[in-house]
Design a protein around this motif. Structure first.
Motif, PDB file in Angstrom:
ATOM      1  N   LEU A  19       0.806  -1.222   0.000  1.00 51.20           N
ATOM      2  CA  LEU A  19       0.000   0.000   0.000  1.00 51.20           C
ATOM      3  C   LEU A  19       0.840   1.273   0.000  1.00 51.20           C
ATOM      4  N   ARG A  22       2.306   1.852  -3.539  1.00 48.79           N
ATOM      5  CA  ARG A  22       1.212   2.050  -4.490  1.00 48.79           C
ATOM      6  C   ARG A  22       0.519   3.383  -4.269  1.00 48.79           C
ATOM      7  N   SER A 129      -6.804  -3.073  -0.651  1.00 47.83           N
ATOM      8  CA  SER A 129      -5.384  -3.406  -0.688  1.00 47.83           C
ATOM      9  C   SER A 129      -4.904  -3.965   0.644  1.00 47.83           C
ATOM     10  N   GLY A 135      -1.950  -7.310  -1.873  1.00 44.31           N
ATOM     11  CA  GLY A 135      -2.094  -5.863  -1.987  1.00 44.31           C
ATOM     12  C   GLY A 135      -2.864  -5.409  -3.206  1.00 44.31           C
ATOM     13  N   ARG A 136      -3.835  -6.177  -3.666  1.00 41.86           N
ATOM     14  CA  ARG A 136      -4.580  -5.819  -4.876  1.00 41.86           C
ATOM     15  C   ARG A 136      -5.834  -5.037  -4.511  1.00 41.86           C
ATOM     16  N   ARG A 137      -6.175  -4.043  -5.335  1.00 40.24           N
ATOM     17  CA  ARG A 137      -7.445  -3.343  -5.194  1.00 40.24           C
ATOM     18  C   ARG A 137      -8.485  -4.021  -6.071  1.00 40.24           C
TER      19      ARG A 137
END
Length: 322
Positions: A19, A22, A129, A135-137
């Motif tokens: 996060l 990103r 995230s 950590g994917r949205r």
């Protein structure tokens, strides 16, 4: 480290971005896009001042969609997942299988980004995230993408261990021109990591690599030489040849300038001992008169020496221990 596996059962060593990195990349992208949107809005407001309110609103919505949605999608598509913010932070958007993204992946990410990043000020994206293991949205989940780190700490290159002293210079006449670069790389990787392997697994790998090297060189395997020691000696010989080509002849190496091959049984580069003629000096045969000063010496009569039979080497290979 990511546990992504390709169709060839190869584990990809990808490091998912978290996060903080990103978020910094998104902030940098938004600064660029918002600056461009403000400048474009001011220019359009001056150009459409004579239009009515409905036309100005339509132009404003179109410019917002173009700058805040269309441009990020085009940038990620053309740069294969590297926007300005991600490029500055060392990040990149890839597919779930590690390949580069295409237009459909960027389109899904851009459409979901309107809700996750713009309308909710990044709240939904931050929560997604933090919940995701990688950590994917939501845009990554629906688009089948993943943001990874491209700048990782460089691994320290381990040197190849030297061969045993009794093998030094033994393979000077070996033809290494047919050995491909891939085999050299595999041998080097094995030699730098053989102490970390299981003994039986390491011995089997050394035997297989040695057999491949023998098949490429066309020479029979040496008798009584372990496979790992054979690989070390051959790699050391290749490094010596590369150094000689790059920096000239190495002192003490066979064929180097300033070195003389001594009598049989002496090391290369040893000067001839007393009682032995120097290389290139005329040898007087038994019963031949000594040369007289001022007169050309007669040509020596040399009896032909029968050639010694060439011993047949046993065609043995490298076999790993049971």
């Amino acid at each position: 480290m990511s546990d992504l596996v390709t169709g060839d059962a190869v584990v990809l060593g990808l490091r998912p971005a978290r996060l903080p990195s990103r978020g910094l990349a998104i902030v940098l992208d938004l600064i660029v896009y918002v600056t461009g949107y403000v400048l474009l809005s001011v220019g359009l407001a001056l150009a459409t001042s004579s239009l009515d309110d409905a036309a100005q609103a339509a132009v404003g919505v179109a410019s917002f969609l173009l700058l805040m949605v269309g441009v990020p999608i085009a940038v990620e598509t053309l740069s294969h997942g590297r926007s300005l913010g991600k490029l500055a932070c060392g990040l990149r958007v890839v597919r779930d299988d590690g390949g580069p993204i295409r237009f459909r992946h960027a389109l899904v990410r851009g459409a979901m980004g309107v809700v996750e990043l713009l309308l909710t000020f990044g709240t939904v994206a931050c929560i997604a995230s933090l919940v995701s293991a990688r950590g994917r949205r939501l845009g990554d989940v629906f688009g089948g993408t993943l943001v990874v780190r491209e700048r990782v700490p460089e691994a320290r290159v381990m040197p190849v261990p030297p061969p045993p002293p009794w093998l030094a210079g033994r393979f000077t006449g070996l033809d290494l021109s047919a050995v491909p670069d891939g085999l050299w790389l595999a041998i080097r990787q094995y030699l730098t990591r053989m102490n970390q392997l299981d003994p039986q697994v390491g011995a089997a790998m050394a035997a297989r690599l040695a057999d491949d090297l023998v098949a490429r060189t066309g020479a029979p395997p040496p008798v009584g030489v372990p496979a790992a020691a054979f690989l070390m000696a051959v790699v050391h010989e290749r490094q010596t040849r590369d150094a000689a080509r790059a920096f000239g002849a190495v002192p003490g190496a066979p064929g180097a300038s300033g070195t003389v091959a001594g009598p049989p049984g002496t090391a290369p580069g040893t000067p001839p001992a007393w009682g032995h003629p120097a290389p290139g000096a005329p040898v007087r045969q038994a019963g031949q008169p000594a040369p007289v000063a001022g007169r050309a010496p007669a040509a020596p009569v040399v009896e032909p020496v029968p050639a010694a039979p060439v011993p047949q080497r046993p065609a043995t290979g490298f076999a790993p221990p049971a």
